[in-house]
Write a protein that holds these residues in place. Structure first.
Motif, short mmCIF file in Angstrom:
data_model
loop_
_atom_site.label_atom_id
_atom_site.label_comp_id
_atom_site.label_asym_id
_atom_site.label_seq_id
_atom_site.Cartn_x
_atom_site.Cartn_y
_atom_site.Cartn_z
N SER A 26 0.83 -1.21 0.00
CA SER A 26 0.00 0.00 0.00
C SER A 26 0.86 1.26 0.00
N ARG A 30 1.51 4.32 -3.06
CA ARG A 30 1.25 5.73 -2.78
C ARG A 30 2.52 6.57 -2.92
N LEU A 103 -7.00 4.02 -7.24
CA LEU A 103 -6.37 5.30 -6.88
C LEU A 103 -6.10 6.15 -8.12
N SER A 176 -8.92 7.02 -0.62
CA SER A 176 -7.69 7.56 -1.22
C SER A 176 -7.96 8.13 -2.60
N LEU A 180 -7.19 11.97 -3.64
CA LEU A 180 -6.30 12.31 -4.75
C LEU A 180 -7.02 13.22 -5.76
N THR A 201 -2.49 7.08 2.99
CA THR A 201 -2.57 8.24 2.08
C THR A 201 -2.49 9.54 2.87
N GLU A 202 -3.28 9.62 3.95
CA GLU A 202 -3.28 10.84 4.75
C GLU A 202 -1.90 11.11 5.37
#
Length: 439
Positions: A26, A30, A103, A176, A180, A201-202
């Motif tokens: 993951s 990202r 994503l 996510s 984005l 993601t955050e």
């Protein structure tokens, strides 16, 4: 003709030693995405050199991003900034990677050019409307097949507007994708989760200097900012470590130390579930690396008990259930899982495929619409089919530690999507696994 790989795993044995499993999938995805649209250089260590993450990397190279590596998990990305991506000359083939596809739907919805996302047969069956529908609410123009699957056509040059979106189902990929897209949207984008999901993601946006606001179950960001390149160290993937956490727990005489494992609290459901079952797992030297919590995990054999898995833990362990079903098969008594309907739309229908395989190995496993009831018992040898699902293949390989006879697993080539070198590493720790090439 593509080469087929089957696993043949001899029964019994124990796992002993220390190992560092590959980097977190993951986080690797990202890191490429954010590094590519950042300004300046991003240097990554511990990158997962597996097919899924490499598919993401290839997509950004085709959109004009210069990347050095990967070389022994090291990668240097020369970011092109928020508006520097170029139109790909052909469809972006994302192989088996649902994370890449979902994503990228969000990130590409805000670009000035058109793009098409395709994948392999398995990915082309997976549901995409959960991402495309809220993106349309933001103003994106996206087309799927009538069934809501890939190929996905994304039309560029659309003006996006931030939305406040209440997710009907907990999904880090949907969250996510919307965040984005929110980078390119006018105003504020907020996502409200029904239950916590992984927050890589955050965390990573903050690491790239992009403000993100978290308020309970709500995550918000304002569009129109920019990201700044940075250095990232990707921790070992807890989803890959899970196979050895279970293997050492079920095989008498086992003791394994797994190094530098990411223990993000949105991912540690597997640790909590195994501990509820009686597993002996120690968290050693907890530390923070690039905003992500990391530790060494020491696991030793312990008799496991069947449990009713708390539904609150399900989103925190969603990728680990194939091997958790193996733990349940080796536990005393009954294990009951509910609230996990998401497992039916993964790389395979993981509820049905695991139930079929466990039954073939002599275990009472009863699938339900959103989970499974497993009565622990004696695993026999036999032949099972992974349906091309990497986590199914590895889970049944681990099951051989407690089986009475050899377990043969069909169609294991896709293990390379998340865990290159699984067979070799498992063998080094004591699993008698042979990878047989066919065709």
């Amino acid at each position: 003709m593509s080469v087929k790989i089957d696993y043949v795993v001899a029964p019994g044995g124990a796992l002993r030693g220390r190992a560092r499993v590959p980097g977190d999938k993951s986080i690797s995805h990202r890191a490429i995405m954010l590094g590519s649209i950042a300004e300046g250089v991003t240097r990554i260590r511990g990158f997962l050199e597996a097919e899924d993450a490499l598919a993401t990397l290839a997509a950004f190279r085709r959109m004009g991003v210069a990347v050095e590596g990967p070389d022994s998990g090291r990668l240097t990305i020369y970011g092109v900034g928020m508006h520097g991506l170029k139109a790909p000359s052909e469809p972006l083939d994302l192989g088996n990677s649902g994370t890449s596809m979902r994503l990228l739907c969000g990130l590409l919805a805000g670009q000035p050019f058109d793009s098409v996302l395709i994948g392999d047969a398995s990915l082309s069956r997976r549901p995409m409307r959960r991402v495309t529908e809220p993106l349309k609410q933001m103003g994106a123009k996206i087309e799927t097949t009538p069934e809501g699957t890939a190929p996905i056509r994304i039309f560029g040059g659309r003006k996006l507007t931030g939305i406040h979106y209440q997710m009907p189902v907990a999904s880090a990929q949907v969250k996510s994708a919307l965040l984005l897209a929110g980078l390119y949207a006018e105003g504020e984008t907020c996502v409200v989760e029904p239950a916590p999901t992984r927050d890589h993601t955050e965390r990573m946006l903050l690491g790239f200097g992009y403000p993100v606001r978290r308020e309970g179950k709500r995550v918000c960001l304002q569009g129109g900012g920019k990201l700044q390149g940075c250095d990232l160290d990707v921790p070992a993937d807890i989803s890959s470590a899970a196979f050895f956490l279970v293997g050492a727990s079920i095989a008498p005489g086992s003791e394994v130390l797994l190094e530098h494992v990411g223990i993000n609290p949105t991912r540690t459901g597997v640790l909590e579930i195994l501990r509820l079952m009686g597993a002996k797992i120690e968290v050693l030297d907890p530390r923070s690396i690039g905003g992500e919590p990391v530790a060494d995990l020491k696991v030793s054999y312990a008799p496991l008990q069947g449990i009713r898995i708390p539904e609150a833990l399900v989103p925190l362990a969603i990728d680990e259930f194939p091997v958790l079903f193996v733990a349940a098969a080796c536990a005393e008594g009954e294990t009951v899982l509910t609230g996990a309907g998401e497992l039916r739309v993964k790389e395979s229908d993981r509820i049905q495929v695991m139930a079929d395989g466990l039954k073939a190995l002599g275990i009472d496993a009863r699938p339900t619409p959103d989970g499974m009831v497993i009565r622990g018992g004696q695993l026999k040898g036999g032949r099972v089919h992974s349906h091309g699902d990497h986590r199914i293949a590895m889970a049944f390989a681990i099951a051989a530690l407690r089986a009475q006879g050899p377990i043969e697993i069909e169609d294991c080539a896709n293990v390379a999507t998340s865990f290159p070198g699984f067979a070799e590493l498992a063998g080094r720790l004591g699993l008698a696994l042979e990878a047989v090439r066919r065709g």
